[in-house]
Motif scaffolding. Structure first.
Motif, PDB file in Angstrom:
ATOM      1  N   THR A  21       0.815  -1.168  -0.006  1.00 55.74           N
ATOM      2  CA  THR A  21       0.197  -0.040  -0.204  1.00 55.74           C
ATOM      3  C   THR A  21       1.021   1.306   0.040  1.00 55.74           C
ATOM      4  O   THR A  21       2.015   1.221   0.284  1.00 55.74           O
ATOM      5  N   MET A  22       0.172   2.331  -0.387  1.00 59.08           N
ATOM      6  CA  MET A  22       1.036   3.542  -0.180  1.00 59.08           C
ATOM      7  C   MET A  22       1.254   4.147   1.104  1.00 59.08           C
ATOM      8  O   MET A  22       1.916   4.969   1.315  1.00 59.08           O
ATOM      9  N   ASP A  23       0.373   3.660   2.190  1.00 60.70           N
ATOM     10  CA  ASP A  23       0.654   3.785   3.646  1.00 60.70           C
ATOM     11  C   ASP A  23       1.821   3.014   4.136  1.00 60.70           C
ATOM     12  O   ASP A  23       1.812   1.929   4.239  1.00 60.70           O
ATOM     13  N   PRO A  24       3.015   3.884   4.223  1.00 62.05           N
ATOM     14  CA  PRO A  24       4.155   3.046   4.820  1.00 62.05           C
ATOM     15  C   PRO A  24       3.890   2.611   6.341  1.00 62.05           C
ATOM     16  O   PRO A  24       4.838   1.887   6.694  1.00 62.05           O
ATOM     17  N   ARG A  25       3.023   2.952   7.107  1.00 60.39           N
ATOM     18  CA  ARG A  25       2.726   2.435   8.352  1.00 60.39           C
ATOM     19  C   ARG A  25       2.233   0.927   8.286  1.00 60.39           C
ATOM     20  O   ARG A  25       2.546  -0.110   9.177  1.00 60.39           O
ATOM     21  N   TYR A  26       1.448   0.728   7.174  1.00 62.56           N
ATOM     22  CA  TYR A  26       1.082  -0.513   6.992  1.00 62.56           C
ATOM     23  C   TYR A  26       1.158  -1.009   5.452  1.00 62.56           C
ATOM     24  O   TYR A  26       0.347  -0.996   4.652  1.00 62.56           O
ATOM     25  N   PRO A  27       2.569  -1.181   5.237  1.00 58.57           N
ATOM     26  CA  PRO A  27       2.884  -1.536   3.761  1.00 58.57           C
ATOM     27  C   PRO A  27       2.195  -2.689   3.107  1.00 58.57           C
ATOM     28  O   PRO A  27       2.036  -2.927   1.944  1.00 58.57           O
ATOM     29  N   VAL A  28       1.639  -4.086   4.150  1.00 53.61           N
ATOM     30  CA  VAL A  28       0.965  -4.655   3.381  1.00 53.61           C
ATOM     31  C   VAL A  28      -0.573  -4.897   3.774  1.00 53.61           C
ATOM     32  O   VAL A  28      -1.332  -5.663   3.642  1.00 53.61           O
ATOM     33  N   GLY A  29      -1.067  -3.708   4.290  1.00 51.21           N
ATOM     34  CA  GLY A  29      -2.392  -3.505   4.796  1.00 51.21           C
ATOM     35  C   GLY A  29      -2.460  -3.895   6.370  1.00 51.21           C
ATOM     36  O   GLY A  29      -1.554  -4.342   6.969  1.00 51.21           O
ATOM     37  N   LYS A  30      -3.504  -3.350   7.016  1.00 54.99           N
ATOM     38  CA  LYS A  30      -3.832  -3.545   8.296  1.00 54.99           C
ATOM     39  C   LYS A  30      -4.221  -5.110   8.267  1.00 54.99           C
ATOM     40  O   LYS A  30      -4.671  -5.644   7.502  1.00 54.99           O
ATOM     41  N   PHE A  31      -3.930  -5.613   9.455  1.00 55.63           N
ATOM     42  CA  PHE A  31      -4.310  -6.878   9.894  1.00 55.63           C
ATOM     43  C   PHE A  31      -5.874  -6.998  10.355  1.00 55.63           C
ATOM     44  O   PHE A  31      -6.154  -6.130  10.703  1.00 55.63           O
ATOM     45  N   SER A  32      -6.205  -8.092   9.843  1.00 54.21           N
ATOM     46  CA  SER A  32      -7.686  -8.570  10.057  1.00 54.21           C
ATOM     47  C   SER A  32      -7.858  -9.913  10.122  1.00 54.21           C
ATOM     48  O   SER A  32      -7.023 -10.672   9.448  1.00 54.21           O
ATOM     49  N   VAL A  33      -8.486 -10.566  11.042  1.00 54.97           N
ATOM     50  CA  VAL A  33      -8.570 -11.958  11.302  1.00 54.97           C
ATOM     51  C   VAL A  33      -9.460 -12.545  10.154  1.00 54.97           C
ATOM     52  O   VAL A  33     -10.439 -12.090   9.856  1.00 54.97           O
ATOM     53  N   ASP A  34      -9.074 -13.610   9.614  1.00 61.61           N
ATOM     54  CA  ASP A  34      -9.630 -14.619   8.618  1.00 61.61           C
ATOM     55  C   ASP A  34     -10.671 -15.525   9.120  1.00 61.61           C
ATOM     56  O   ASP A  34     -10.053 -16.304   9.940  1.00 61.61           O
ATOM     57  N   SER A  35     -11.791 -15.305   9.102  1.00 59.42           N
ATOM     58  CA  SER A  35     -12.633 -16.271  10.095  1.00 59.42           C
ATOM     59  C   SER A  35     -13.040 -17.470   9.244  1.00 59.42           C
ATOM     60  O   SER A  35     -13.543 -18.601   9.672  1.00 59.42           O
ATOM     61  N   ASP A  36     -12.605 -17.504   8.151  1.00 62.06           N
ATOM     62  CA  ASP A  36     -12.713 -18.759   7.067  1.00 62.06           C
ATOM     63  C   ASP A  36     -11.546 -19.427   7.272  1.00 62.06           C
ATOM     64  O   ASP A  36     -10.878 -19.553   6.003  1.00 62.06           O
ATOM     65  N   VAL A  37     -11.063 -20.163   8.157  1.00 64.49           N
ATOM     66  CA  VAL A  37      -9.960 -20.849   8.322  1.00 64.49           C
ATOM     67  C   VAL A  37      -9.995 -22.216   7.699  1.00 64.49           C
ATOM     68  O   VAL A  37     -10.962 -22.927   7.976  1.00 64.49           O
ATOM     69  N   THR A  38      -8.969 -22.572   7.021  1.00 62.62           N
ATOM     70  CA  THR A  38      -8.969 -23.770   6.521  1.00 62.62           C
ATOM     71  C   THR A  38      -7.513 -24.449   6.706  1.00 62.62           C
ATOM     72  O   THR A  38      -6.825 -23.852   7.212  1.00 62.62           O
ATOM     73  N   ALA A  39      -7.530 -25.764   6.591  1.00 62.04           N
ATOM     74  CA  ALA A  39      -6.175 -26.381   6.809  1.00 62.04           C
ATOM     75  C   ALA A  39      -5.247 -25.961   5.873  1.00 62.04           C
ATOM     76  O   ALA A  39      -3.958 -25.646   6.263  1.00 62.04           O
ATOM     77  N   ASP A  40      -5.346 -25.489   4.663  1.00 64.97           N
ATOM     78  CA  ASP A  40      -4.532 -25.224   3.733  1.00 64.97           C
ATOM     79  C   ASP A  40      -3.869 -23.608   3.977  1.00 64.97           C
ATOM     80  O   ASP A  40      -2.889 -23.241   3.749  1.00 64.97           O
ATOM     81  N   LYS A  41      -5.068 -22.988   4.428  1.00 60.42           N
ATOM     82  CA  LYS A  41      -4.701 -21.496   5.000  1.00 60.42           C
ATOM     83  C   LYS A  41      -3.698 -21.515   6.278  1.00 60.42           C
ATOM     84  O   LYS A  41      -2.741 -20.804   6.221  1.00 60.42           O
ATOM     85  N   ARG A  42      -4.027 -22.564   7.188  1.00 59.45           N
ATOM     86  CA  ARG A  42      -2.891 -22.596   8.171  1.00 59.45           C
ATOM     87  C   ARG A  42      -1.562 -23.038   7.800  1.00 59.45           C
ATOM     88  O   ARG A  42      -0.681 -22.449   8.286  1.00 59.45           O
ATOM     89  N   GLN A  43      -1.669 -23.923   6.876  1.00 60.21           N
ATOM     90  CA  GLN A  43      -0.201 -24.458   6.116  1.00 60.21           C
ATOM     91  C   GLN A  43       0.364 -23.194   5.626  1.00 60.21           C
ATOM     92  O   GLN A  43       1.572 -22.959   5.826  1.00 60.21           O
ATOM     93  N   GLN A  44      -0.332 -22.405   5.039  1.00 62.20           N
ATOM     94  CA  GLN A  44       0.429 -21.197   4.275  1.00 62.20           C
ATOM     95  C   GLN A  44       0.879 -20.206   5.225  1.00 62.20           C
ATOM     96  O   GLN A  44       1.994 -19.870   5.223  1.00 62.20           O
ATOM     97  N   TRP A  45      -0.051 -19.923   6.393  1.00 62.85           N
ATOM     98  CA  TRP A  45       0.381 -19.097   7.713  1.00 62.85           C
ATOM     99  C   TRP A  45       1.804 -19.583   8.169  1.00 62.85           C
ATOM    100  O   TRP A  45       2.667 -18.874   8.606  1.00 62.85           O
ATOM    101  N   ILE A  46       1.735 -21.061   8.466  1.00 63.13           N
ATOM    102  CA  ILE A  46       2.763 -21.687   9.242  1.00 63.13           C
ATOM    103  C   ILE A  46       4.106 -21.346   8.219  1.00 63.13           C
ATOM    104  O   ILE A  46       5.186 -21.385   8.864  1.00 63.13           O
ATOM    105  N   ALA A  47       4.025 -21.614   7.084  1.00 59.10           N
ATOM    106  CA  ALA A  47       5.138 -21.374   6.209  1.00 59.10           C
ATOM    107  C   ALA A  47       5.778 -20.166   5.879  1.00 59.10           C
ATOM    108  O   ALA A  47       6.726 -20.105   6.085  1.00 59.10           O
ATOM    109  N   GLN A  48       4.865 -19.102   6.221  1.00 63.93           N
ATOM    110  CA  GLN A  48       5.242 -17.743   6.315  1.00 63.93           C
ATOM    111  C   GLN A  48       5.963 -17.425   7.626  1.00 63.93           C
ATOM    112  O   GLN A  48       7.060 -16.813   7.443  1.00 63.93           O
ATOM    113  N   ILE A  49       5.589 -18.099   8.723  1.00 66.65           N
ATOM    114  CA  ILE A  49       6.407 -17.951   9.915  1.00 66.65           C
ATOM    115  C   ILE A  49       7.470 -18.654  10.018  1.00 66.65           C
ATOM    116  O   ILE A  49       8.892 -18.116  10.091  1.00 66.65           O
TER     117      ILE A  49
END
Length: 189
Positions: A21-49
């Motif tokens: 984003t053009m806002d340097p405070r939040y270059p990838v956007g503000k955090f929001s919780v994804d309420s539609d959690v799937t096993a695949d999404k969890r694996q992607q988040w774990i891979a990012q960590i």
């Protein structure tokens, strides 16, 4: 408005060609919780960590000479402070996940991030100790997260500012936190 900024990713690393984003405070956007959690999404988040230590090394390799002590935005932290903040924050993340797994609805401790970032170990120290902390903490955190059952991801902890948080929401928040601060470092070019 979003600005595309491609950065080559290593195999298994964070995809850093996401839009910034053009806002340097939040270059990838503000955090929001994804309420539609799937096993695949969890694996992607774990891979990012899991990939943060390598992604951080790569991002730091692109910082120009003298850039470690340059702020990513006016009034923001220096790259050096961001790296030390990541170590501080992710030590807390690891502790929070372990508390949520081993206690019934534990109260999570907060800390004054800004004050921590102004201490000499964050303002002036070499990066190597914090990079070592991140490598170890992310290895351990990844091991724990990969071992969890779906029911364990729903375990709850109490955050003084955010209220009830599940391990799922902590996972999402810290995966975002990785991308968020990699984005900050990427602004110092």
């Amino acid at each position: 408005m979003l600005l595309p900024r491609p950065v080559a990713a290593q195999p298994g690393g964070l995809e850093l060609s996401e839009n910034l984003t053009m806002d340097p405070r939040y270059p990838v956007g503000k955090f929001s919780v994804d309420s539609d959690v799937t096993a695949d999404k969890r694996q992607q988040w774990i891979a990012q960590i899991a990939s943060l230590p390598a992604d951080l090394e790569r991002a730091l390799g692109a910082v120009p000479d003298g850039g470690l002590d340059r702020c990513y935005r006016e009034g923001g932290w220096t790259v050096r402070q961001v790296v030390h903040h990541l170590a501080d924050s992710h030590l807390n993340a690891y502790t929070r996940v372990k508390l949520a797994l081993t206690e019934e609805s534990p109260m999570l401790k907060t800390y004054d991030e800004q004050s921590w970032a102004e201490l000499p170990d964050a303002r002036d120290a070499q990066l190597e100790p914090s990079l070592a902390i991140l490598s170890g903490v992310h290895t351990r955190l990844t091991m724990v997260l990969k071992s969890l059952t779906p029911a364990q991801f729903t375990r709850i902890a109490q955050h003084p500012a955010n209220g009830q948080m599940t391990i799922d929401s902590l996972l999402q928040m810290y995966a975002w936190h990785c991308r968020h601060h990699l984005g900050h470092i990427g602004l110092v070019r």
